[in-house]
Scaffold this motif. Structure first.
Motif, PDB file in Angstrom:
ATOM      1  N   SER A 132       0.820  -1.216   0.000  1.00 24.42           N
ATOM      2  CA  SER A 132       0.000   0.000   0.000  1.00 24.42           C
ATOM      3  C   SER A 132       0.852   1.263   0.000  1.00 24.42           C
ATOM      4  O   SER A 132       0.384   2.334  -0.404  1.00 24.42           O
ATOM      5  N   GLN A 133       2.117   1.163   0.422  1.00 19.20           N
ATOM      6  CA  GLN A 133       3.009   2.316   0.464  1.00 19.20           C
ATOM      7  C   GLN A 133       3.891   2.409  -0.790  1.00 19.20           C
ATOM      8  O   GLN A 133       4.721   3.310  -0.893  1.00 19.20           O
ATOM      9  N   PHE A 134       3.700   1.512  -1.733  1.00 15.30           N
ATOM     10  CA  PHE A 134       4.527   1.502  -2.942  1.00 15.30           C
ATOM     11  C   PHE A 134       4.092   2.575  -3.927  1.00 15.30           C
ATOM     12  O   PHE A 134       2.910   2.872  -4.066  1.00 15.30           O
ATOM     13  N   SER A 135       5.065   3.119  -4.638  1.00 14.31           N
ATOM     14  CA  SER A 135       4.761   4.020  -5.751  1.00 14.31           C
ATOM     15  C   SER A 135       4.262   3.194  -6.930  1.00 14.31           C
ATOM     16  O   SER A 135       4.353   1.952  -6.937  1.00 14.31           O
ATOM     17  N   LEU A 136       3.752   3.880  -7.967  1.00 16.15           N
ATOM     18  CA  LEU A 136       3.285   3.182  -9.170  1.00 16.15           C
ATOM     19  C   LEU A 136       4.421   2.382  -9.810  1.00 16.15           C
ATOM     20  O   LEU A 136       4.229   1.230 -10.219  1.00 16.15           O
ATOM     21  N   GLY A 137       5.620   2.976  -9.858  1.00 16.76           N
ATOM     22  CA  GLY A 137       6.756   2.274 -10.438  1.00 16.76           C
ATOM     23  C   GLY A 137       7.145   1.036  -9.651  1.00 16.76           C
ATOM     24  O   GLY A 137       7.481  -0.002 -10.224  1.00 16.76           O
ATOM     25  N   MET A 138       7.105   1.120  -8.318  1.00 20.25           N
ATOM     26  CA  MET A 138       7.419  -0.031  -7.476  1.00 20.25           C
ATOM     27  C   MET A 138       6.392  -1.144  -7.671  1.00 20.25           C
ATOM     28  O   MET A 138       6.735  -2.327  -7.707  1.00 20.25           O
ATOM     29  N   ARG A 139       5.130  -0.769  -7.810  1.00 21.84           N
ATOM     30  CA  ARG A 139       4.083  -1.771  -8.064  1.00 21.84           C
ATOM     31  C   ARG A 139       4.324  -2.480  -9.394  1.00 21.84           C
ATOM     32  O   ARG A 139       4.125  -3.697  -9.512  1.00 21.84           O
ATOM     33  N   GLN A 140       4.744  -1.697 -10.383  1.00 22.06           N
ATOM     34  CA  GLN A 140       4.996  -2.298 -11.690  1.00 22.06           C
ATOM     35  C   GLN A 140       6.185  -3.257 -11.613  1.00 22.06           C
ATOM     36  O   GLN A 140       6.160  -4.333 -12.224  1.00 22.06           O
ATOM     37  N   ARG A 141       7.201  -2.899 -10.880  1.00 20.00           N
ATOM     38  CA  ARG A 141       8.343  -3.789 -10.682  1.00 20.00           C
ATOM     39  C   ARG A 141       7.905  -5.079  -9.986  1.00 20.00           C
ATOM     40  O   ARG A 141       8.352  -6.171 -10.351  1.00 20.00           O
ATOM     41  N   PRO A 160       4.197  -3.077 -19.743  1.00 20.58           N
ATOM     42  CA  PRO A 160       4.966  -3.429 -18.544  1.00 20.58           C
ATOM     43  C   PRO A 160       5.794  -2.300 -17.954  1.00 20.58           C
ATOM     44  O   PRO A 160       6.207  -2.383 -16.793  1.00 20.58           O
ATOM     45  N   ILE A 161       6.077  -1.239 -18.724  1.00 27.99           N
ATOM     46  CA  ILE A 161       6.908  -0.151 -18.190  1.00 27.99           C
ATOM     47  C   ILE A 161       6.079   1.034 -17.732  1.00 27.99           C
ATOM     48  O   ILE A 161       6.609   2.101 -17.437  1.00 27.99           O
ATOM     49  N   ASN A 162       4.778   0.846 -17.622  1.00 27.42           N
ATOM     50  CA  ASN A 162       3.894   1.901 -17.144  1.00 27.42           C
ATOM     51  C   ASN A 162       4.308   2.348 -15.736  1.00 27.42           C
ATOM     52  O   ASN A 162       4.448   1.536 -14.832  1.00 27.42           O
ATOM     53  N   GLY A 163       4.522   3.640 -15.566  1.00 23.40           N
ATOM     54  CA  GLY A 163       4.850   4.172 -14.250  1.00 23.40           C
ATOM     55  C   GLY A 163       6.329   4.178 -13.917  1.00 23.40           C
ATOM     56  O   GLY A 163       6.723   4.695 -12.868  1.00 23.40           O
ATOM     57  N   LEU A 164       7.162   3.608 -14.782  1.00 22.94           N
ATOM     58  CA  LEU A 164       8.597   3.585 -14.499  1.00 22.94           C
ATOM     59  C   LEU A 164       9.272   4.865 -14.989  1.00 22.94           C
ATOM     60  O   LEU A 164       8.883   5.429 -16.016  1.00 22.94           O
ATOM     61  N   ASP A 165      10.303   5.286 -14.268  1.00 30.60           N
ATOM     62  CA  ASP A 165      11.080   6.439 -14.708  1.00 30.60           C
ATOM     63  C   ASP A 165      12.090   5.974 -15.771  1.00 30.60           C
ATOM     64  O   ASP A 165      12.207   4.773 -16.041  1.00 30.60           O
ATOM     65  N   ARG A 170      14.959   1.585 -18.643  1.00 30.40           N
ATOM     66  CA  ARG A 170      16.179   0.977 -19.198  1.00 30.40           C
ATOM     67  C   ARG A 170      16.506  -0.334 -18.489  1.00 30.40           C
ATOM     68  O   ARG A 170      16.913  -1.320 -19.127  1.00 30.40           O
ATOM     69  N   GLU A 171      16.337  -0.370 -17.177  1.00 32.39           N
ATOM     70  CA  GLU A 171      16.602  -1.599 -16.416  1.00 32.39           C
ATOM     71  C   GLU A 171      15.684  -2.729 -16.862  1.00 32.39           C
ATOM     72  O   GLU A 171      16.120  -3.878 -17.026  1.00 32.39           O
ATOM     73  N   MET A 172      14.400  -2.431 -17.079  1.00 33.10           N
ATOM     74  CA  MET A 172      13.459  -3.463 -17.503  1.00 33.10           C
ATOM     75  C   MET A 172      13.750  -3.922 -18.927  1.00 33.10           C
ATOM     76  O   MET A 172      13.617  -5.103 -19.251  1.00 33.10           O
ATOM     77  N   ARG A 173      14.179  -2.994 -19.772  1.00 36.66           N
ATOM     78  CA  ARG A 173      14.556  -3.354 -21.142  1.00 36.66           C
ATOM     79  C   ARG A 173      15.687  -4.381 -21.106  1.00 36.66           C
ATOM     80  O   ARG A 173      15.646  -5.408 -21.799  1.00 36.66           O
ATOM     81  N   GLU A 174      16.688  -4.099 -20.283  1.00 37.01           N
ATOM     82  CA  GLU A 174      17.834  -5.006 -20.179  1.00 37.01           C
ATOM     83  C   GLU A 174      17.411  -6.347 -19.579  1.00 37.01           C
ATOM     84  O   GLU A 174      17.893  -7.410 -19.988  1.00 37.01           O
TER      85      GLU A 174
END
Length: 245
Positions: A132-141, A160-165, A170-174
């Protein structure tokens, strides 16, 4: 590409409220490849993904995943599939670790290194922090971690990269490239960010009004279109090329 098919769709049809939203759709995803599915909002991408996962049933047509019929062998197939469809849902009051532990228990899988998987997706040192305390990017991870933790043969990833900075993207791409090259996974992915699809895909499929109108290797696009995938995509959706060659 002369590979065994991971996904084979033929003559797929789906209706909602008597409206045909998927119509005579055909798709082939080669094993060991990254297939980028592109289309405007409402074209039918998510509906196709849901049918591949057995969440929505077609009214006609046939779906095979690694040679098995999803309607007949759904349970067996889904043990080898990981997915993110729309917004991932979690147990909000529990930690990321506990969420993954419950997911593995549900799937009947043991002896998987949960902490290692969290590290792979960049969720280091989060301890017992509730989701519940996660950001959108953390939830996506975390959603990506849940999709890969059981070492599936096929990943189906809807935005899958929705919400990531930019760093996270780049990390998810790799990571996706690594999963294909080192872990023999096949990835079927959709994204509105054409540049990311261009970075990771081997084959592009374009869907219009519920039908795949083009499947083409990215290398062919790069050879024939100076401005790459964006130019090619808009030449299709703006009516430049409506049918398969």
């Amino acid at each position: 590409m002369d590979y065994e098919s991971a996904v084979k769709i033929s003559g797929l049809v789906k209706t909602f409220n008597q409206k045909e939203v998927i119509r005579n759709c055909n798709m082939t995803v080669s094993k060991g490849s990254v297939y980028g599915l592109l289309g405007v909002n409402g074209a039918g991408k998510t509906t196709i993904f849901k049918m591949l996962l057995g969440l929505v049933h077609p009214v006609a047509g046939h779906i095979e995943i690694f040679g098995k019929d999803i309607q007949v062998d759904k349970k067996c197939i889904l043990r080898n599939v990981g997915s993110i469809i729309e917004t991932p849902i979690f147990y909000e009051h529990l930690s990321a670790f506990k969420n993954l532990e419950i997911h593995l228990s549900y799937m009947g899988i043991q002896n998987t290194d949960i902490q290692k998987t969290l590290g792979i997706v960049g969720l280091h040192d989060i301890g017992n922090q509730p989701v519940s305390q996660f950001s959108l990017g953390m939830r996506q991870r975390l959603g990506i971690a849940r999709a890969i933790i059981h070492h599936p043969k096929l990943l189906i990833l809807d935005e899958p990269i929705n919400g990531l900075d930019p760093v996270g993207i780049r990390e998810m791409r790799e990571l996706f490239q690594d999963l294909v090259k080192k872990h023999d996974m096949t990835i079927l992915v959709s994204s509105h960010i054409l540049s990311e699809i261009e970075h990771i895909s081997d084959v592009i499929g374009i869907i219009e009004e519920g039908c795949i109108v083009k499947e083409i290797e990215l290398s062919t696009i790069e050879k024939d279109f100076a401005d790459g995938l964006e130019e090619y995509f808009f030449s299709i959706v703006n009516g430049g090329m409506k049918h398969n060659d």
